[in-house]
Scaffold this motif. Structure first.
Motif, PDB file in Angstrom:
ATOM      1  N   ALA A   9      -6.599 -83.648 -65.209  1.00  0.00           N
ATOM      2  CA  ALA A   9      -5.689 -82.637 -65.129  1.00  0.00           C
ATOM      3  C   ALA A   9      -5.750 -81.924 -63.596  1.00  0.00           C
ATOM      4  O   ALA A   9      -4.664 -81.747 -63.058  1.00  0.00           O
ATOM      5  N   ASP A  10      -6.739 -81.422 -63.360  1.00  0.00           N
ATOM      6  CA  ASP A  10      -6.972 -81.027 -61.955  1.00  0.00           C
ATOM      7  C   ASP A  10      -6.598 -82.096 -60.812  1.00  0.00           C
ATOM      8  O   ASP A  10      -6.070 -81.610 -59.843  1.00  0.00           O
ATOM      9  N   ILE A  11      -7.113 -83.283 -61.087  1.00  0.00           N
ATOM     10  CA  ILE A  11      -6.672 -84.354 -60.028  1.00  0.00           C
ATOM     11  C   ILE A  11      -5.195 -84.671 -60.102  1.00  0.00           C
ATOM     12  O   ILE A  11      -4.503 -84.690 -58.908  1.00  0.00           O
ATOM     13  N   ILE A  12      -4.472 -84.631 -61.055  1.00  0.00           N
ATOM     14  CA  ILE A  12      -3.099 -84.704 -61.212  1.00  0.00           C
ATOM     15  C   ILE A  12      -2.142 -83.566 -60.662  1.00  0.00           C
ATOM     16  O   ILE A  12      -1.362 -83.722 -59.626  1.00  0.00           O
ATOM     17  N   ASP A  13      -2.799 -82.448 -60.978  1.00  0.00           N
ATOM     18  CA  ASP A  13      -2.179 -81.183 -60.437  1.00  0.00           C
ATOM     19  C   ASP A  13      -2.097 -81.016 -59.053  1.00  0.00           C
ATOM     20  O   ASP A  13      -1.268 -80.895 -58.300  1.00  0.00           O
ATOM     21  N   ALA A  14      -3.391 -81.238 -58.087  1.00  0.00           N
ATOM     22  CA  ALA A  14      -3.477 -81.421 -56.827  1.00  0.00           C
ATOM     23  C   ALA A  14      -2.487 -82.586 -56.274  1.00  0.00           C
ATOM     24  O   ALA A  14      -2.083 -82.219 -55.052  1.00  0.00           O
ATOM     25  N   SER A  15      -2.519 -83.614 -56.868  1.00  0.00           N
ATOM     26  CA  SER A  15      -1.599 -84.764 -56.289  1.00  0.00           C
ATOM     27  C   SER A  15      -0.288 -84.270 -56.353  1.00  0.00           C
ATOM     28  O   SER A  15       0.435 -84.672 -55.234  1.00  0.00           O
ATOM     29  N   MET A 100     -18.244-100.309 -64.598  1.00  0.00           N
ATOM     30  CA  MET A 100     -18.973 -98.912 -64.396  1.00  0.00           C
ATOM     31  C   MET A 100     -19.321 -98.317 -65.858  1.00  0.00           C
ATOM     32  O   MET A 100     -19.948 -97.334 -65.735  1.00  0.00           O
ATOM     33  N   LYS A 101     -18.825 -98.732 -66.973  1.00  0.00           N
ATOM     34  CA  LYS A 101     -18.899 -98.122 -68.290  1.00  0.00           C
ATOM     35  C   LYS A 101     -18.524 -96.711 -68.255  1.00  0.00           C
ATOM     36  O   LYS A 101     -19.078 -95.921 -68.694  1.00  0.00           O
ATOM     37  N   LEU A 102     -17.069 -96.666 -67.637  1.00  0.00           N
ATOM     38  CA  LEU A 102     -16.482 -95.370 -67.665  1.00  0.00           C
ATOM     39  C   LEU A 102     -15.469 -95.318 -68.470  1.00  0.00           C
ATOM     40  O   LEU A 102     -14.653 -96.455 -68.888  1.00  0.00           O
ATOM     41  N   PRO A 103     -15.020 -94.172 -69.128  1.00  0.00           N
ATOM     42  CA  PRO A 103     -13.922 -94.219 -70.221  1.00  0.00           C
ATOM     43  C   PRO A 103     -12.537 -94.146 -69.436  1.00  0.00           C
ATOM     44  O   PRO A 103     -11.680 -94.574 -70.104  1.00  0.00           O
ATOM     45  N   VAL A 104     -12.529 -93.408 -68.446  1.00  0.00           N
ATOM     46  CA  VAL A 104     -11.175 -93.186 -67.918  1.00  0.00           C
ATOM     47  C   VAL A 104     -11.165 -93.066 -66.344  1.00  0.00           C
ATOM     48  O   VAL A 104     -12.081 -92.593 -65.886  1.00  0.00           O
ATOM     49  N   GLY A 105      -9.842 -93.514 -65.707  1.00  0.00           N
ATOM     50  CA  GLY A 105      -9.796 -93.326 -64.159  1.00  0.00           C
ATOM     51  C   GLY A 105      -8.323 -93.126 -64.099  1.00  0.00           C
ATOM     52  O   GLY A 105      -7.441 -93.088 -65.333  1.00  0.00           O
ATOM     53  N   LEU A 106      -7.872 -92.842 -62.897  1.00  0.00           N
ATOM     54  CA  LEU A 106      -6.485 -92.517 -62.638  1.00  0.00           C
ATOM     55  C   LEU A 106      -5.858 -93.358 -61.370  1.00  0.00           C
ATOM     56  O   LEU A 106      -6.615 -93.852 -60.621  1.00  0.00           O
ATOM     57  N   GLY A 118       4.479 -91.928 -60.894  1.00  0.00           N
ATOM     58  CA  GLY A 118       3.765 -92.677 -60.258  1.00  0.00           C
ATOM     59  C   GLY A 118       2.027 -92.488 -60.858  1.00  0.00           C
ATOM     60  O   GLY A 118       1.134 -93.045 -60.369  1.00  0.00           O
ATOM     61  N   VAL A 119       1.754 -91.864 -61.761  1.00  0.00           N
ATOM     62  CA  VAL A 119       0.553 -91.485 -62.387  1.00  0.00           C
ATOM     63  C   VAL A 119       0.368 -92.054 -63.417  1.00  0.00           C
ATOM     64  O   VAL A 119       1.026 -92.022 -64.543  1.00  0.00           O
TER      65      VAL A 119
END
Length: 129
Positions: A9-15, A100-106, A118-119
């Protein structure tokens, strides 16, 4: 450490704020630098142009791929500046998440008129925290 949903949410808000102030048209590297600076100001740990090695069936690939941004060591962010992102960009980020065995990316495309269009939140088997 903040929950994944709060970080995204912080990444999207900043973007959104960066895109609202500057609009489309800059190089991807400019948006990367601006987003990294804004997220750092918000207290998040940011790595830029992170080289990710990996191993496949015993073969070590030292320079497997390079992430635009890695936030808090657990959210990869791939940036684009195109009128329309290609479907391969989603599959590329999903492959990175699997390796990388990670659950989420943007995947964030700064090239359109409205950033929210575009998100894309790419999920690798993530069911919530």
């Amino acid at each position: 450490m903040p929950p994944i949903n709060q970080i995204t949410a912080d990444i999207i808000d900043a973007s959104i704020h960066i895109h609202a102030d500057l609009g489309p048209g800059l190089f991807e590297s400019a948006y990367e630098e601006l987003l990294a600076a804004e997220l750092t100001r918000r207290g998040l740990r940011v790595q830029r142009q992170l080289v990710v090695p990996f191993e496949y069936r015993g073969t070590k690939i030292e320079f497997g791929f390079r992430l635009d941004l890695m936030i808090e060591g657990r959210i990869p962010v791939e940036l684009k500046c195109t009128e329309r992102p290609a479907p391969i960009h989603q599959r590329q980020l999903l492959t990175y998440l699997r390796i990388m065995k990670l659950p989420v990316g943007l995947l964030i495309n700064f090239g359109g008129d409205r950033l929210i269009d575009g998100v894309q939140r790419i999920v690798n088997g993530y069911t919530g925290e």
